[in-house]
Design an enzyme around this catalytic site. Structure first.
Site, PDB file in Angstrom:
ATOM      1  N   GLY A   1     -76.366   2.099  10.970  1.00 17.88           N
ATOM      2  CA  GLY A   1     -76.716   0.855  11.676  1.00 17.88           C
ATOM      3  C   GLY A   1     -78.220   0.653  11.691  1.00 17.88           C
TER       4      GLY A   1
ATOM      5  N   LEU B   1     -80.245  -1.311  10.252  1.00 12.70           N
ATOM      6  CA  LEU B   1     -80.860  -2.638  10.236  1.00 12.70           C
ATOM      7  C   LEU B   1     -80.676  -3.369  11.568  1.00 12.70           C
ATOM      8  CD1 LEU B   1     -79.831  -3.873   6.665  1.00 12.70           C
ATOM      9  CD2 LEU B   1     -82.009  -2.902   7.392  1.00 12.70           C
TER      10      LEU B   1
ATOM     11  N   GLN C   1     -80.840  -3.684  16.000  1.00 11.08           N
ATOM     12  CA  GLN C   1     -81.962  -3.767  16.942  1.00 11.08           C
ATOM     13  C   GLN C   1     -82.604  -2.395  17.186  1.00 11.08           C
ATOM     14  OE1 GLN C   1     -81.008  -4.386  21.045  1.00 11.08           O
ATOM     15  NE2 GLN C   1     -83.013  -5.210  21.573  1.00 11.08           N
TER      16      GLN C   1
ATOM     17  N   ARG D   1     -74.785  -3.642   5.998  1.00 13.32           N
ATOM     18  CA  ARG D   1     -75.413  -4.855   5.463  1.00 13.32           C
ATOM     19  C   ARG D   1     -76.369  -4.481   4.350  1.00 13.32           C
ATOM     20  NH1 ARG D   1     -77.874  -7.276  10.854  1.00 13.32           N
ATOM     21  NH2 ARG D   1     -77.663  -5.130  11.516  1.00 13.32           N
TER      22      ARG D   1
ATOM     23  N   TYR E   1     -65.650  -2.640  24.766  1.00 14.80           N
ATOM     24  CA  TYR E   1     -66.908  -1.935  24.510  1.00 14.80           C
ATOM     25  C   TYR E   1     -66.996  -0.681  25.389  1.00 14.80           C
ATOM     26  CZ  TYR E   1     -72.051  -1.440  24.189  1.00 14.80           C
ATOM     27  OH  TYR E   1     -73.336  -0.999  23.988  1.00 14.80           O
TER      28      TYR E   1
HETATM   29  C1  AKB Z   1     -74.942  -4.847  25.583  1.00 15.09           C
HETATM   30  O1  AKB Z   1     -75.387  -5.733  26.357  1.00 15.09           O
HETATM   31  O2  AKB Z   1     -73.826  -4.857  25.074  1.00 15.09           O
HETATM   32  C2  AKB Z   1     -75.844  -3.669  25.304  1.00 15.09           C
HETATM   33  C3  AKB Z   1     -75.602  -2.554  26.266  1.00 15.09           C
HETATM   34  C4  AKB Z   1     -76.208  -2.577  27.606  1.00 15.09           C
HETATM   35  O3  AKB Z   1     -74.905  -1.643  25.942  1.00 15.09           O
HETATM   36  N1  AKB Z   1     -77.219  -4.078  25.320  1.00 15.09           N
END
Ligand code: AKB
Length: 318
Positions: free
Chosen positions: A8, A10, A12, A36, A141
């Site tokens: 990853g 490339l 942030q 990418r 997530y």
């Molecule tokens: C997001 O907002 O998904 C990330 C994080 C806090 O894990 N920046």
């Protein structure tokens, strides 16, 4: 010495981590990889390999070819985009991590895993969130981050893989933009403040979240991977923070430099719902005790530096 691989690269974090690793260990020691293709002229100066970490043979090939000893595994979908595409998020965030851990196990590599404040949920204490506490996130997530932490701990205890991780807060940077996170407003706001003196924020004015400036984040990753293993009681993952603020408070700080700056709010229900389940401020004392973590940038210093660096960059680009 064996090389360092960044997946990853490339993204942030990857863009700035590759530079920080090169500065610390030398350009030829860092292999930047991403699914990418690097845009012409924008590729990091290090060795670059196209690699999809959901494809196990591709990781084996790169690790073998470049004699890799440490992997910073950054490839993953962020919170908001993971909520839009939960199946892809599971496949990339978990599949990519599992493959990378397997390669790390077989080639005796150390592995860094970026967890997140997203690994917490609505039943976690939101103020002074402890290092060891309830982790029942309600987003895909968050599920992949908790499962990732556990899987990394499993590989450490079961197979002796040197896995280490950080629970990142929102990261603020001026090189590569974030993509699809809940905390992205804290980056976008600077671009819009410089360009238009106005920003429409997708979180409520009073949404308080932990944040960190990227130079602190890259230093934290490298310091953790270099830390004396004998001192580490925790591995996956450490709470870390540098500041904690609301959009309202950030505007106040930006206005000290750009007094005409104005904000309005058009709340995105999806991202607001995610933010409402995350800590307002985490307790990072375990990181401070076990590997001497200490941030250098607070809100005032970060804001000043962001405005200076971005103004220079946007003026040159114009
Ligand atoms: C997001 O907002 O998904 C990330 C994080 C806090 O894990 N920046």
């Amino acid at each position: 010495m064996r090389r360092i691989l960044v997946t990853g690269a490339l993204g942030q974090i990857g863009t700035e981590l590759v530079e920080a690793l090169q500065a610390r260990y030398g350009e030829d020691r860092v292999i930047a990889t991403d699914v990418r293709m690097a845009p012409p002229g924008e590729s990091p100066r290090s060795l670059y390999a196209h690699m999809d970490c959901t494809q196990l043979p591709q990781i084996f090939e790169v690790v073998r070819r470049y004699d890799v000893g440490t992997i910073y595994h950054l490839a993953s979908l962020l919170s908001a985009v993971a909520e839009e595409r939960p199946q892809i998020a599971w496949s990339l965030n978990m599949g990519g991590l599992y493959n990378t851990l397997e390669v790390a196990r077989q080639y005796d590599c150390a592995l860094f895993f970026p967890s997140s404040i997203g690994a917490f949920g609505p039943t976690t204490p939101r103020d002074g969130t402890p290092q060891d506490t309830v982790q029942r996130p309600t987003t895909m997530y968050g599920v992949t981050k908790v499962a990732g932490e556990l899987l990394c701990d499993y590989y450490a205890t079961r197979f002796g893989v040197d896995t280490r991780g950080l629970r990142f807060p929102g990261l603020i940077s001026n090189t590569a933009p974030p993509g699809g996170g809940t905390t992205d407003y804290a980056v976008d706001i600077f671009y819009q403040a410089i360009r238009y003196r106005h920003y429409t924020c997708f979180l409520r004015a009073d949404s308080c979240l932990d944040m960190m400036y990227m130079p602190d984040a890259t230093r934290a990753m490298i310091d953790l991977m270099e830390a004396d293993p004998g001192r580490l009681k925790h591995r996956n993952s450490f709470n870390i923070t540098a500041m904690s603020f609301t959009p309202e408070r950030l505007v106040e700080e930006i206005c000290k430099h750009l007094p005409e700056f104005r904000i309005d709010y058009e709340v995105d229900p999806v991202r607001q719902a995610i933010a409402d389940t995350w800590p307002r401020s985490v307790d990072d004392s375990a990181a401070r005790q076990e590997w001497d973590w200490a941030p250098e940038y607070d809100l005032a210093r970060m804001t000043e530096d962001m405005l200076a660096k971005l103004s220079a960059k946007l003026t040159t680009a114009a």
